[in-house]
Design a protein around this motif. Sequence first.
Motif, PDB file in Angstrom:
ATOM      1  N   LEU A  82       0.845  -1.185   0.000  1.00  0.00           N
ATOM      2  CA  LEU A  82       0.000   0.000   0.000  1.00  0.00           C
ATOM      3  C   LEU A  82       0.886   1.244   0.000  1.00  0.00           C
ATOM      4  N   PRO A  83       0.527   2.252  -0.810  1.00  0.00           N
ATOM      5  CA  PRO A  83       1.262   3.501  -0.750  1.00  0.00           C
ATOM      6  C   PRO A  83       0.993   4.172   0.599  1.00  0.00           C
ATOM      7  N   PRO A  84       1.858   4.984   1.143  1.00  0.00           N
ATOM      8  CA  PRO A  84       3.146   5.422   0.599  1.00  0.00           C
ATOM      9  C   PRO A  84       4.316   4.606   1.120  1.00  0.00           C
ATOM     10  N   PHE A 104       4.894  -1.040  -1.902  1.00  0.00           N
ATOM     11  CA  PHE A 104       4.119  -0.628  -3.064  1.00  0.00           C
ATOM     12  C   PHE A 104       5.041  -0.332  -4.246  1.00  0.00           C
ATOM     13  N   LEU A 108      -1.287   2.888  -9.341  1.00  0.00           N
ATOM     14  CA  LEU A 108      -1.307   3.688  -8.118  1.00  0.00           C
ATOM     15  C   LEU A 108      -2.743   3.857  -7.624  1.00  0.00           C
ATOM     16  N   GLY A 121      -3.624   0.972  -5.706  1.00  0.00           N
ATOM     17  CA  GLY A 121      -2.970   1.038  -4.401  1.00  0.00           C
ATOM     18  C   GLY A 121      -3.687   1.974  -3.453  1.00  0.00           C
ATOM     19  N   LEU A 122      -4.128   3.132  -3.960  1.00  0.00           N
ATOM     20  CA  LEU A 122      -4.794   4.107  -3.089  1.00  0.00           C
ATOM     21  C   LEU A 122      -6.167   3.595  -2.648  1.00  0.00           C
ATOM     22  N   GLY A 178      -6.846   0.546  -2.309  1.00  0.00           N
ATOM     23  CA  GLY A 178      -6.496  -0.499  -1.345  1.00  0.00           C
ATOM     24  C   GLY A 178      -6.201   0.090   0.022  1.00  0.00           C
ATOM     25  N   LEU A 179      -5.487   1.211   0.039  1.00  0.00           N
ATOM     26  CA  LEU A 179      -5.155   1.861   1.313  1.00  0.00           C
ATOM     27  C   LEU A 179      -6.420   2.284   2.038  1.00  0.00           C
TER      28      LEU A 179
END
Lengths: 688, 321
Positions: free
Chosen positions: A403-405, A409, B105, B108-109, B111-112
Motif C-alpha cells: 500500500l502507498p506510501p 508498493f 497507483l 494502491g490508493l 487499497g489503502l
Amino acid sequence: MNLPELLLLVALTGGSAAAILGFARPGAARVRASFLVGALASAVAAGQAVLVLIGMALPTVALGLPGTISASPLLALGIQEDPLSAFFLLVVSVSGAAILLASVGYTERYVDGRRGLLAGGMSLFWVAMALVCVAGTVFLFLVAWEAMTLISYFLVVHDHESESSRRAGLLYLVMSHAATGAILVSFVLLATGTGSTSWTGIAAGAGGLSPGVRDAAFLAALVGFGTKAGMVPFHGWLPEAHPAAPTNVSALMSGVMIKLGLFGLLRVALDLLGGGPSWWAYLVLALGGVSALGGVLYAIAEHDLKRLLAYHSVENIGIILLGVGAAMLFQSLGDPVLAALALAAALLHTWNHALFKPLLFLGAGAAVGETGTRDMERMGGLIRRMPGVALGFFVGAMAISALPPFNGFVSEWLLFQSFFAGFTTGSVLAEISLSLLAGVLALTSGLAAYCFVKAFGITFLARPRSEAAARAGRPPASLTGGMGILAAFCLVLGVAPILALDLAARPLRELTGAAVGSGVSLGVLSALPNPSGGSLPLAPAIVAALLAGGLLVAWIVRRLRRAPAVDERPLWDCGLDAPTSRMEYTAAGYAQPVELLLRDVYRPTERAEEVPPVRPSWGGLARMQRYTVVITEPIRGWAYEGVASGTVALSRAISRFQSGRIHAYLGYIFVTLIGLLLLVRAVGGSGP
Amino acid sequence: MSGSFLAPALALVGEYLLVLGLSPLLLAVLRRVKARTQGRIGPPLLQPYRDLWKWMGKDGIYASSASWITRYAPAISFAALLAAVPLVPWFVLPTPLGPFGDLILLVGLLGLSRFVIALAALDGGSTFGGMGSSREMWMGALAEPVFLLVIFAFGSPAGSTQAGAIAARGVALGIAYANPPLLLAIVAYVLLLLVETGRLPVDNPATHLELTMVHEAMVLEYTGRDLALIEWGRGFKLAIMFGLLIALAAPWGISTSGTLLLVGLAVGIVVGKLLGAHVLVGRLEARVAKWRLFRVADLLTLAAVFAFGSLALAYVIGGGA
C-alpha cells in the motif's frame, strides 16, 4: 589498504568480537555490550556497502611481493566485493543492525547464560552472512555458507527443551544440507568446466561451457539456493523453523538469510552464467508464481502468528522470483532495458522485504512474548498494552500489503510495470504468461492485504481474547527502537525509492548491461529507463504530498462546524447486550470466505465430535459438539513424506551390505579396487 | 513561466472542486432515479449535502474498546481517495499533475482506503464489524487481479498505464478508438466498478439488515464527523470510478487545448456524462436484487475473462482496446 577495505575489516572483526563477548563468561552487561557491538559492526558494514555502491572499490591487485604478506589482507582471504555483493551486504547489514539492537531488550526473558549464547550466536550469524556476500571464490563462499547454516541451526534449536523445536531444527538441518549438496554440484560443474574457482574466473570462462553443463549448473543452483530462499516446493523447512526459533532469530532468518538464497541464484544465473535460454526464465517465473500465491493462501489459513509470517516469506520470495524470472526472460529475448526494470523490481523488493519482515517478526515477538502464546485467537487488544509495537506492526502490515506510501508498493509497482512492458517484446508466449502472472501477482497482493487486516486486527485490536492478553506487559524500549528504525526505512524508501534505486544502479548495470543512470529529478523514478520513453509514471514524493494534503483537507472538514463533544461509551454493536470478547470475529471466521471459495485447493480435514455436555449457568441442558478444521499443505503429505520414506528404504537396502564381518568388508574393498582398475583401463586408454 | 505553472494549478483546483462538490449530488441523482423507477418519490437532491452538514456538527461517540485506529481511519481513507482524484483525466489533457502516477497507483490508493476502514471495523470488537471487514477485504482481494487485467487491456494499445495517456489516444483517434477489444474491456470494467463501489447486486448501500451488509457493517459504529468523512469519501470514490469509466470508454470531449471556453465546455460535457452514468446505474439498481456473497466471485471471474478476452482479441485482430 583503502577505506572500504578498512571498514569491511573493522566490521567483520567487530562482529566476531561481539560474538566472543557473548560466548564469554555471562553477565547482563556483557550480553548487552555484545548486542550493541554487533549492531555497530553491522552499521559500519552498511556504510561500507554504500561507499562501494557509489563507486569506491576494494583493492583488486594484491600489492605484496610473492611470498610476503599481501598488502591487502582481505584479498588474500579470497574476499571480493563487486556491486552485487555490496548491495546484498547493505541489505544484510541494515536489517542486521536493527535486529541486533532490538534483541537487547527482547532477550531479557532468557537467563544470562542462554542469553549470551543467543547474543554471540546472532552476531556470528551476521558475520557469516556478510562473508557469504563478499566471498569471491567458491571455497570461501561454501565455508561461509556452511557456517551460516550451522549457526542458524543452533539458533533455531535455542529453545531445545521443546520437542517441536528440535524436530523443526532437524528438518531445517537436513534440507539445508541437501541444498548445500546441490550448490556444491553446481559449483563443481562450473569450476571444473572453466578451470577457475573465483567468480571472475568462472564468469570469464562460462561462455565456453557446453549447454548441457550450463543447464545442469543452473538447475542445481536453482534447487540449492531455492531451498535456502524458501521457494516452493523446497520451502518445507520454513514454516517449521521460523516459529520454533526465538523471534529475533526468526527476524534475522526470515528477513535476511533467505535473501542470500536469491543472492546465490542471481550470482550463478545472471553473473556467472550471464543468463540462459528462455526456459530457465519460464521455470523461475512459474516457481515464483506458485510460491507467491501458495505462500499467501496458506498464510491466510494459518492462525499461528509466527507461521503466518513464515508463509508470507514464501510469498515474498515468490514475488522476488517473479522479478528475477522476468529479468531473465527479457534478457533471453535480447532486451536489456526491460531486464534492468524487472531486476530493479526484484532487488528493491529484496531490500524492502528485508526491512518489513523483521519489523513484523519483532512485533509478533513482542506479542508472543508478552502473551505466552502464538495463537492469534488468544491475543487481541494489544494495541493498548504496547502502542509502539502496534504502530510498528501497522506500518509493516501496510508495507507488505503493497500500500502507498510505503516501500512494498514501489517494488510491486515496478514489477507490474515490467510485466506491462512485456507487451512490447513481440513474443506471444511472453505476453500471455506475463499478463497471467500480473493477475497472479495482483491476487497475491490483494490476499496479502486481506491476511494482514486479519493478522493486525485479531492480534492487536478489539478486546483481549484471553486473560494473558489482558495482562500483557510492556515490551522493552530497545525492541520498539529497533522496530522504529525499520519502520522509518519502510517509509523513507516508500517516499524516496530513488535512494535505493541509485544504490542498485551499479549491480543493475553489471548484471544486465543496460544504461541505468542515477539521476534524481523530483522524486520521479527517472534512474530507470522507461521502455516507452520519458520517465516512469510514478512520483512517490508527490503521492506522499497528496496524501498529506488529503489529511489536511480531512482535518479542515472535521472543523467546518463548531467542535462537538466527543464521548466514549461501551460498544454499540447494533444494540447487542454487553458484547464480550467471545463474540468478536475470530481469525478463523475472518479467513473463512477464502477457505470456502477455495475448498478444492485447501482440501480441509473437518471433524465434528460430540463432547460431554456442560451444564450452562442458566440451568438448561446443552448438547455440545466440537468442530475442528485442519488445513495442511498437500505437498507435505506426498512429497516430503515420500522423500523421507524413500530415504529410509534406501538406507535399509544399503545397510544389508553392512554385515559387520571384516572379511566381507575386505571383499568389498577388493571388488571396488578391481572395478576402479578396469575403469581406468577403459577410460584412460594407455597406461604409463 | 508563471503561466505554464498557473494553468495546471487552476485545473487541479477545478478538478478537486468538481469532485468534492459534485459527488453528493451524483449520489442524490442515483438515489432519486432508483426511487422513481420503483415508484417512490425519493429524497430531495440536496439531501446528501444536508446529511453531511448534519454529521459535521454532531457529537462523536467512540466505543471504549476502540483505539486510535478508529479515530484516524476515516481521515486516512478520505485522504487516500482524495489523492486518487488527479489520476483521472476529468476535463483537461494532459492531466494537470503530469506523470506522477498511473492506474496501478489508483489500485494502491483504493487499497489503502479499504485497508484502514477494514481495520477500524475490527477495532471496537463488534461482530458485525468483523463480518463486514472480512467480506470487504475478500472482495477487494478478488477484484485486484481483475483491475490489473483491465488496466493492461485498456493500457496496452496506448503503451501506458496512465489514464491520461489512454484518454489522450482516444481523443486523438476519435471514433476509430472504438473497437471490439475496447468493448470487452468496458464490460469488464463495469462489472469491476459494481464490486469496487459496493453497488447492487454486490452490496446494497440502502440495506438495514446487518447480516446482508458489507460496507455498511464496517462503519456501523461511526457517527458524527467521522461518518461525514466516510460517506463523502464514498461519494467521490463513486465519482472517481465513474470518471475513469468515462475517460477510458468515451474520452471524447476532454479538452486538449488551453482556451477557457473549450475547458468550460469540457467541464459541462463531463458533468453531463457523469450524470448520465449515474442515471444508468440507478436504473440498474432498481431492477436487480442483491446476490449472495459467493456469486460475487463468479461476477469477478466473468470480468477477468472479459478483460483477458480483450487482450487476446486485440492480439488477434491487431489494434487493441
